[in-house]
Design a protein around this motif. Sequence first.
Motif, short mmCIF file in Angstrom:
data_model
loop_
_atom_site.label_atom_id
_atom_site.label_comp_id
_atom_site.label_asym_id
_atom_site.label_seq_id
_atom_site.Cartn_x
_atom_site.Cartn_y
_atom_site.Cartn_z
N ARG A 200 -40.70 -13.57 -32.95
CA ARG A 200 -41.99 -13.82 -32.33
C ARG A 200 -42.59 -12.55 -31.75
N ALA A 201 -43.91 -12.51 -31.77
CA ALA A 201 -44.62 -11.40 -31.14
C ALA A 201 -44.74 -11.65 -29.64
N GLN A 202 -44.94 -10.59 -28.91
CA GLN A 202 -45.12 -10.71 -27.46
C GLN A 202 -46.35 -11.56 -27.17
N ARG B 114 -39.01 -9.04 -29.02
CA ARG B 114 -40.25 -9.44 -29.67
C ARG B 114 -40.65 -8.39 -30.69
N ASN C 154 -47.07 -11.69 -35.92
CA ASN C 154 -46.96 -13.10 -35.56
C ASN C 154 -46.37 -13.99 -36.65
#
Length: 242
Positions: free
Chosen positions: A164-166, A152, A156
């Motif tokens: 993808r972000a966390q 991640r 965003n």
Amino acid sequence: MTKETSLPAKQRIWELDALRGLCILCMVAIHAFWDLSAFGGFAFDLPGWFLFCRQYGHILFILLSGLCATLASRSFQRGVYVFGAALVISYVTFFMVNVLNFPSDMLIWFGILHMLGVCMMLFPLFKRLPVWALAVLGVGFVALGVWFESFRIPVNFLFPLGLRAQGFYCGGDYFPLLPGFGWFLLGAVIGRTAYRKKQSLLPRVNAANPVIRFFSFCGRHSLLIYMLHQPVLTIGTILIFG
């Protein structure tokens, strides 16, 4: 998931239309089971082959889209059309989730239509490459997309690429460009080799068979079926079981 219109009806390759139709009908079945589970309270013990199709069936559809891109012209224009349809779906699902209080997993940020539309718009930049280069790029993009799933990032906005972000929630229909564009290019490789003559590989099969004609019809109108099926399924399930 698009309606190919560049070839006249008598020159259409029936097996591609029929296979696309089979894919779109399988997708309708998958979504129908989801709606019955989410809104009807049903629990299904689905067979392994169905779960396999649900998990990986989209790859065949993307390959078909890449293949068909080599048989028709105006790929960029069709991509704009498909991506516009995808934006309509995003706005509708946003309204359903945020105004009508539908489950949040119905929200579509970057679904298969978004991905296919962008792939079609990008393809003219790649279509003149030799077949071996398309194959290498296709495999590379698929591998890159698989790698992206293993970690991640802190922002965003790169989720259309597969980064993808966390904690980022991508909705119930998420198909990033990587590996999607890789599969699309591999489909183009099939189109440039197996279908380089732009003719059916199964000319002796009776394409007028009612079953084949039905699947072919669905394949030629796959975008319309995709646009209409989910509202019909969802509203119908809620009215019956809600």
